[in-house]
Motif scaffolding. Structure first.
Motif, short mmCIF file in Angstrom:
data_model
loop_
_atom_site.label_atom_id
_atom_site.label_comp_id
_atom_site.label_asym_id
_atom_site.label_seq_id
_atom_site.Cartn_x
_atom_site.Cartn_y
_atom_site.Cartn_z
N ARG A 35 0.84 -1.18 0.00
CA ARG A 35 0.00 0.00 0.00
C ARG A 35 0.88 1.24 0.00
NH1 ARG A 35 -0.14 2.60 4.85
NH2 ARG A 35 0.64 1.45 6.67
N MET A 36 0.30 2.34 -0.45
CA MET A 36 1.03 3.60 -0.50
C MET A 36 0.99 4.30 0.85
SD MET A 36 0.09 5.22 -4.23
CE MET A 36 -1.60 5.61 -3.73
N ALA A 37 2.13 4.77 1.28
CA ALA A 37 2.22 5.59 2.49
C ALA A 37 2.88 6.90 2.09
CB ALA A 37 3.03 4.87 3.57
N ASP A 80 5.97 5.92 -0.08
CA ASP A 80 6.68 4.67 0.14
C ASP A 80 5.69 3.53 -0.03
OD1 ASP A 80 9.19 5.82 0.78
OD2 ASP A 80 8.44 6.32 2.78
N CYS A 81 6.23 2.36 -0.35
CA CYS A 81 5.39 1.17 -0.51
C CYS A 81 5.54 0.29 0.73
CB CYS A 81 5.77 0.39 -1.77
SG CYS A 81 5.51 1.33 -3.31
N ILE A 82 4.48 0.13 1.49
CA ILE A 82 4.49 -0.64 2.73
C ILE A 82 3.79 -1.97 2.49
CG2 ILE A 82 3.89 -0.62 5.17
CD1 ILE A 82 5.80 1.60 4.33
N GLY A 132 -2.99 -11.19 6.91
CA GLY A 132 -4.45 -11.20 6.90
C GLY A 132 -5.05 -10.12 6.03
N LYS A 133 -4.21 -9.26 5.41
CA LYS A 133 -4.70 -8.20 4.54
C LYS A 133 -4.01 -8.30 3.19
CE LYS A 133 -5.98 -4.86 8.12
NZ LYS A 133 -5.85 -3.44 8.56
N ILE A 134 -4.68 -7.79 2.16
CA ILE A 134 -4.14 -7.87 0.80
C ILE A 134 -4.41 -6.57 0.07
CG2 ILE A 134 -4.51 -10.37 0.66
CD1 ILE A 134 -6.87 -9.52 -1.36
N SER A 135 -3.69 -6.38 -1.03
CA SER A 135 -4.03 -5.37 -2.04
C SER A 135 -3.79 -6.04 -3.39
CB SER A 135 -3.16 -4.12 -1.89
OG SER A 135 -1.81 -4.41 -2.12
N ASN A 191 -0.75 0.50 -6.74
CA ASN A 191 -0.94 1.79 -6.05
C ASN A 191 -2.21 1.79 -5.18
OD1 ASN A 191 1.39 2.86 -7.13
ND2 ASN A 191 0.37 3.88 -8.81
N SER A 192 -2.39 0.74 -4.42
CA SER A 192 -3.52 0.69 -3.49
C SER A 192 -3.27 1.66 -2.34
CB SER A 192 -3.72 -0.72 -2.95
OG SER A 192 -4.11 -1.60 -3.97
#
Length: 888
Positions: free
Chosen positions: A558-560, A571-573, A578-581, A585-586
């Motif tokens: 995800r994008m931060a 930044d890409c975190i 248990g979570k997905i994207s 560029n989610s």
């Protein structure tokens, strides 16, 4: 000026031109000082106090159209003076292409006059002025067109007479047009611009009579943003001109870019009009050091020249230029020196059109046609092309040098871009503007009395027409050009927008070609459409460049946003467990459904592994085998005891209780199977009940057996025979039944009040679903175990007291040992059960059941089976009694 039907004042000038003259008095700050001369007594005429001297081209007609063009791009003295002895501004820098735009207006008028279907019996004429690149001169020309240049004219009570001009085509610059439309809009004078793109001009409150045949910058901005989105250019720089054109374009660009989410601005710079070298040096240095590789520009051609000089000086390469319509066709920038920096430029260009007959018309333009033109502008064109001069030079322009012009020179012998008609864009807009005015006038003249659009369904004529009436018809005009383009205006006076997308191609031989690689247009049915032919685009890098502040975040992250930076810098975190994207560029990671877990890459959900104590896994197989083995051993022992039921070892101390203990142990072994396999409602409810009742049955038999041993021993002593009456066969059975029924009642109350249920537990492991049985009521489970423990402890204590009795009377030692094993197993069970998650809790309980069952089976029946099978000589009454006697 239309003051409205209710205003009638005999003390004011009635002629439209003189009323406009009165308005000029209110615009002293604009340098306008044209007044209506009126003495105290009633005057019979109005007179111009001063007259502007402007470069012009004029052709008489029944109705005149006005035109404003930038034929010269600068002036020597931009300030206006009104003294008859003062100097007039002198124009400098003749532009043949802008002159061709003016002549396109003349061509359109000539074509309309030859068309018998359009404006029959009406001859159009024109008056065109040169604004010389100066706002004050352009505004002077607009006011001259609206008010006329006659020295004097009589006043009329009813304001009758033909307007000086029907409408005005122009101006070119947005700033000039804003000034002109602000003033002439007060009179509702129709203005149709061919090149003013500022989105501010779409404001119908400020500019009620303004129209244009070029799309608004708002559409141009959206077209550029579509190009940016198409190539995923999210990090761009923006250069704008220091005028209305640039500022309004920047405002629209920033707003639309934010709303569309197409990207962010790395920087925004304003190019100075004066070309300040220090300022340009700073701007180019910023461009060079920025990480943005795409540069969007809303600047004029004249501003690009000094900018590119600085770009060459600092050797700024690797940029993808996005040009506005203002300079995309600028031939002055398409040079071998600049193409290493500008090669591959993409830009928005005005729609190209074709006008058959224009070349022939341009070839007929000659300064000796004085009977058709008041043509000092044509003379300047002739002098510029042939580098000659006419005597004497007209006022208002810089005198040319060279030989005298004859007017008979052949323009086809001169190499000039004036006759290159392959790229008619602004000219095509001029052409459409003239035709729009002509069609509006034609619609007005064809009005049928009694069916008109004005008050009382009335119509108007050329003699009674007022400007706002032509604005009405211009608003509804709709026609198709000979090139096939439809022309109409929306409620804001904007034409149907369409742009060509151009690309600067640098050929191997050093030549430059501007090629069409697509278009962007808006239609009522499909909205805004972008069409690009990517295979035709020339890239100076060999491929489309990358221009991003941060590389795209792949699926699984995800994008931060970086603190203090635009939203395109992030930044890409990685997504947490248990979570997905599953998109690039989610903004955030989404949680998987309860029965799903995230994949190792965190880009999709996968079904969670299901975990329970299964018959198919090694642990389940082992426990199942042990349970069945224990059941089999119980059956074998029971068979041995039945076969040898008449022997002393079996008959000693109530053989019926021994059989009952063996049956209950068999049930204990079998009930452990209910803890293996996928939990279901009936297995969850039955497992603990079967376990509790089976063990209570077994332990209660042992308890009764121990009590009988003590009673028999007590009866063997003098005076103790009375105690045996309480431990007959009926009493023994009744005691066992009663103790077992108490456990059954506990189980029934537990199941009814808070029944154990199957449960999917996702807390132990994020990637597993643990199927388990929740006890429902911890109190019920504790009471069940506590009752078993109470009976076991009681049995242990009684057996411990009887441990030293003779062997022939009891099995007290064996019972003591078996109860010790039983209690030890279940005491160890409690902490192990509590601390074992999921299926391991079931495995611990099964192990405790099996261990305690085997302990009871071996301790109670192992020695007896040993005697029955291996030492039959000891399985006699004499042997048993002998041992008892010796011990006594």
């Amino acid at each position: 000026l239309n003051h409205g039907p209710g205003i009638k004042n005999k003390n004011m000038c009635k002629g439209r031109r003189t009323v406009m003259g009165s308005l000029f008095n209110t615009y002293l700050l604009l340098g306008v000082f044209l007044v209506c001369f009126m003495p105290y007594s009633r005057a019979s005429f109005c007179k111009l106090r001063r007259k502007f001297y402007l470069n012009e081209v004029h052709k008489p007609g029944d109705v005149l159209l006005g035109g404003l063009f930038e034929v010269h791009f600068t002036s020597v003295f931009p300030e206006l003076t009104f003294s008859s002895e003062g100097e007039e501004p002198r124009c400098k820098g003749f532009d043949t292409l802008r002159f061709r735009q003016a002549m396109t207006m003349a061509f359109a008028v000539d074509e309309i006059n030859k068309n018998s279907n359009l404006l029959p019996n009406v001859t159009l004429g024109y008056t065109m002025y040169d604004n010389c690149g100066a706002l004050v001169i352009g505004l002077s020309g607009a006011l001259s067109l609206a008010s006329g240049q006659e020295e004097q004219f009589p006043l009329q009570e009813k304001c009758l007479g033909t307007l000086p001009v029907l409408g005005i085509v122009g101006d070119s610059f947005s700033t000039f047009t804003i000034a002109t439309a602000n003033v002439l809009g007060l009179f509702r004078m129709p203005i149709v611009s061919y090149f003013a793109t500022c989105s501010c001009l779409s404001d119908r409150q400020r500019f009620p009579s303004f129209f244009r045949t070029i799309p608004s910058d708002a559409f141009q901005v959206r077209a550029m943003i579509q190009i940016l989105k198409h190539f995923d250019w999210t990090w761009v720089g923006l250069l704008i001109s220091d005028d209305d054109y640039g500022f309004h374009a920047a405002q629209s660009f920033q707003s639309d870019l934010t709303q569309s989410g197409a990207g962010c601005l790395a920087y925004l710079q304003v190019l100075p009009w004066d070309g300040d070298p220090n300022e340009l040096r700073k701007i180019v240095h910023l461009i060079k050091t920025s990480t943005a590789r795409v540069l969007v520009t809303f600047v004029h051609e004249s501003q690009m020249i000094p900018l590119m000089e600085e770009v060459v000086q600092q050797n700024v390469t690797g940029l993808q230029w996005i040009a506005s319509e203002a300079w995309i066709a600028a031939a002055v920038l398409q040079t071998p020196r600049l193409m290493p920096y500008l090669g591959g430029t993409l830009g928005i260009a005005i729609r190209r059109g074709e006008m058959p007959g224009l070349r022939e018309f341009l070839l007929q333009i000659r300064p000796d046609h004085s009977n058709n033109y008041e043509n000092n502008m044509v003379r300047q064109y002739w002098e510029f092309i042939f580098q000659c001069r006419f005597p004497p030079p007209p006022a208002g322009w810089v005198e040319a040098g060279g030989a005298l012009c004859t007017g008979e020179e052949d323009i086809e012998n001169v190499e000039t871009e004036f006759l290159d008609l392959s790229n008619l864009r602004a000219e095509y807009n001029v052409y459409k503007a003239v035709y729009a005015l002509a069609y509006a006038l034609d619609d007005m003249l064809q009005c049928t009395p009694g069916r008109g659009p004005f008050s009382g369904n009335s119509c108007t004529t050329l003699q009674t027409m007022e400007p706002w009436q032509l604005v009405h018809y211009l608003q509804t005009v709709n026609f198709t050009t000979s090139f096939g383009d439809q022309v109409s205006f929306d409620e804001n006076g904007d034409a149907l927008p369409i742009y060509d997308i151009m690309n600067w191609l640098w050929l191997p031989d050093g030549r430059t070609k501007v090629q069409n690689v697509g278009e962007v247009k808006r239609s009522a049915s499909k909205g805004e459409e972008l069409t690009l032919f990517e295979d035709k685009i020339f890239w100076s890098f060999g491929e489309p460049p990358r221009s991003v502040c941060s590389e795209s975040c792949p699926p699984g992250t995800r994008m931060a946003r970086k603190k203090g930076e635009p939203e395109c810098c992030f930044d890409c975190i990685p997504c947490s467990e248990g979570k997905i994207s599953n998109k690039t560029n989610s903004v955030e990671c989404t949680s998987c459904p309860e029965d799903f877990a995230s994949s190792p890459q965190r880009d999709h959900c996968v079904p969670k592994k299901i975990e329970f104590l299964s018959y198919h896994e090694p642990l389940g197989i082992c426990l199942t085998s042990t349970s069945l083995l224990g059941t089999l051993i119980c059956a074998v022992v029971l068979g041995i005891f039945i076969h040898h039921r008449s022997t002393p070892v079996v008959r000693a101390n109530n053989s019926e209780l021994s059989f009952l203990i063996l049956m209950s142990l068999k049930l204990c072994f079998l009930c452990s199977l209910l803890f293996i396999g996928r939990p279901r409602l009936w297995t969850c409810q039955l497992r603990h009940a079967a376990f509790g009742i089976s063990f209570v049955l077994c332990v209660s038999c042992i308890l009764v057996k121990t009590m009988v041993v003590l009673a028999v021993f007590k009866a063997s002593k003098p005076g103790g025979g009375a105690s045996l009456k309480w431990f007959g066969a009926v009493q023994q059975r009744g005691t066992v039944l009663l103790l077992t029924c108490i456990q059954a009642a506990i189980c029934v109350v537990w199941i009814v009040s808070a029944s154990p249920l199957p449960h999917k537990n996702t807390q132990y492991h994020s990637d597993k679903i643990v199927y388990e049985c929740v006890v429902g009521s911890t109190v019920g489970f504790a009471v069940l175990l506590g009752y078993i423990g109470l009976l076991a402890i009681l049995s242990f204590l009684l057996a411990f007291l009887a441990r030293n009795l003779p062997d022939n009377f009891n099995e007290a030692k064996l019972i003591t040992f078996s109860m010790l094993i039983f209690c030890a197993v279940w005491v160890a069970f409690v902490p192990a059960y509590v601390n074992s998650p999921g299926k391991y809790a079931d495995a611990v309980e099964v192990f405790a059941i099996l261990a305690s069952s085997f302990g009871l089976l071996v301790a109670l029946f192992g020695p007896k089976c040993y005697i029955i099978l291996l030492r039959p000589e000891r399985n006699t009454k004499k042997a048993i009694m002998g041992r008892a006697t010796s011990k006594s």
